[in-house]
Design a protein around this motif. Sequence first.
Motif, short mmCIF file in Angstrom:
data_model
loop_
_atom_site.label_atom_id
_atom_site.label_comp_id
_atom_site.label_asym_id
_atom_site.label_seq_id
_atom_site.Cartn_x
_atom_site.Cartn_y
_atom_site.Cartn_z
N LEU A 162 0.83 -1.21 0.00
CA LEU A 162 0.00 0.00 0.00
C LEU A 162 0.87 1.26 0.00
O LEU A 162 0.59 2.21 -0.73
CB LEU A 162 -0.91 0.00 1.23
N TYR A 163 1.90 1.26 0.83
CA TYR A 163 2.74 2.46 0.91
C TYR A 163 3.54 2.68 -0.37
O TYR A 163 3.50 3.77 -0.95
CB TYR A 163 3.70 2.37 2.10
N PHE A 164 4.27 1.67 -0.82
CA PHE A 164 5.16 1.87 -1.96
C PHE A 164 4.38 2.05 -3.26
O PHE A 164 4.84 2.78 -4.15
CB PHE A 164 6.16 0.72 -2.06
N ARG A 184 -2.56 14.54 -9.05
CA ARG A 184 -2.80 14.84 -7.64
C ARG A 184 -4.06 14.13 -7.15
O ARG A 184 -4.09 13.58 -6.04
CB ARG A 184 -2.93 16.34 -7.43
N ARG A 185 -5.11 14.14 -7.96
CA ARG A 185 -6.34 13.46 -7.56
C ARG A 185 -6.10 11.97 -7.41
O ARG A 185 -6.58 11.35 -6.44
CB ARG A 185 -7.45 13.73 -8.58
N THR A 189 -6.41 10.05 -3.84
CA THR A 189 -7.39 8.96 -3.77
C THR A 189 -6.73 7.65 -3.36
O THR A 189 -7.25 6.91 -2.52
CB THR A 189 -8.10 8.79 -5.13
N CYS A 190 -5.59 7.36 -3.95
CA CYS A 190 -4.86 6.14 -3.59
C CYS A 190 -4.45 6.14 -2.13
O CYS A 190 -4.55 5.11 -1.44
CB CYS A 190 -3.64 5.98 -4.49
N TYR A 212 1.00 9.89 5.53
CA TYR A 212 1.26 9.76 4.09
C TYR A 212 0.17 10.46 3.28
O TYR A 212 0.45 11.13 2.27
CB TYR A 212 1.30 8.28 3.69
N LEU A 213 -1.06 10.34 3.73
CA LEU A 213 -2.16 11.02 3.05
C LEU A 213 -1.99 12.53 3.16
O LEU A 213 -2.19 13.27 2.17
CB LEU A 213 -3.50 10.59 3.65
N ALA A 214 -1.60 13.02 4.32
CA ALA A 214 -1.42 14.46 4.51
C ALA A 214 -0.33 14.99 3.59
O ALA A 214 -0.48 16.05 2.97
CB ALA A 214 -1.09 14.76 5.97
N ARG A 215 0.79 14.26 3.48
CA ARG A 215 1.87 14.75 2.62
C ARG A 215 1.47 14.68 1.15
O ARG A 215 1.84 15.54 0.36
CB ARG A 215 3.18 14.02 2.89
N ALA A 216 0.64 13.70 0.76
CA ALA A 216 0.17 13.62 -0.63
C ALA A 216 -0.79 14.76 -0.96
O ALA A 216 -0.86 15.22 -2.11
CB ALA A 216 -0.52 12.28 -0.88
N ALA A 217 -1.51 15.24 0.05
CA ALA A 217 -2.48 16.31 -0.18
C ALA A 217 -1.86 17.70 -0.07
O ALA A 217 -2.28 18.63 -0.77
CB ALA A 217 -3.63 16.18 0.82
N LEU A 218 -0.85 17.85 0.79
CA LEU A 218 -0.35 19.19 1.12
C LEU A 218 0.97 19.57 0.44
O LEU A 218 1.21 20.75 0.19
CB LEU A 218 -0.18 19.31 2.64
#
Length: 251
Positions: A162-164, A184-185, A189-190, A212-218
Motif C-alpha cells: 500500500l505504501y510503496f 494529484r487526484r 485517492t490512492c 502519508y495522506l497528509a503529505r500527498a495532499a499538502l
Amino acid sequence: MPRRRSAWLPDQHGAWAMLAVPFLAGTLPAPRPGWAHAALFAAWLLGYAAVFHGQQWLRLRRVARRRPDAAARHVRPALALGAACAVPGVPVAAAHPWLLPAAAAAAPFVAVNTWYAWRGRERAPANGLAAVVPACGMLLVAARLGGMPGAAAWRPALACLLYFAGTVPYVKTMIRERNSRAYRRVSVTCHAAALAVAACLSPWLAIPFAAYLARAALLPGRSLRPPVVGAVEIACSAALLATLVPVFGGR
C-alpha cells in the motif's frame, strides 16, 4: 576512481528504500533471523544492481546507436555485480531450495521492467507498480526464512504494498507531473484508500498512513527540491518500518 565506483551504484535512490524496508520488516520480527537473511539481503541488493545495469544496456543499445560507448559502460557492472550476487545467493539457495520458485515468481515482474527499460519508458506508472510487487513480496520470503508463519506475514506485506504503490503517483506530483491536477487526484485517492485498508490491518498503521495522506495532499505544488522530496520519503519509509516491526513482531 571514486567516480567510477559510484557509477556502479544505480541512481534510482527511491529503489533502495523499497528494497530494504520490506525485507527488514520480514526479517526483524521473525523468530529465527540468521546468516541466511544476511546472505539473501546481499544477493537481493547485488541482483538489483546487476539487473539495473543490464536494463540500461538494453535501453541505450536501442536509443543511443550513435554512441555505443554509452551502452558498453553498463556491461562490466552488470557482469561483475551478477557474479557477486551468486556468491551469497548460491549457498543460501542450496540451503533453502524453495527460494528458487520464489525467485521465479518475481521473474514476470522483472520482465515487465525490462520491457519498459528497453522501450525507454522506465518512468511509466505501470513500470513503477510492477517493481513494487516483487520488492514487497520479499517480506514474505524473509519472514518464511526466519520461521514466521505466512498467516502473520501477509499483513505487513500488504502494508508495504500500500505504501510503496502510493509513492508511484505521489513522487510524480512532486517532480515530473507537479502541475498535473489529475495526478494529484489519483495520488490523494490512492492514499485515502490505503489509509482505510491499513487501519483495518492494524489501528496503529493508521498513524503513518494518515501522515502519508497528509503529505500527498499538502506537499505537491510547494516546489520542493528533489533532495527534500527524497528526504521526506526516507523518513516515511523509516516510519513504516518502525511501525511494522513492533506491531507484527512475535505473531
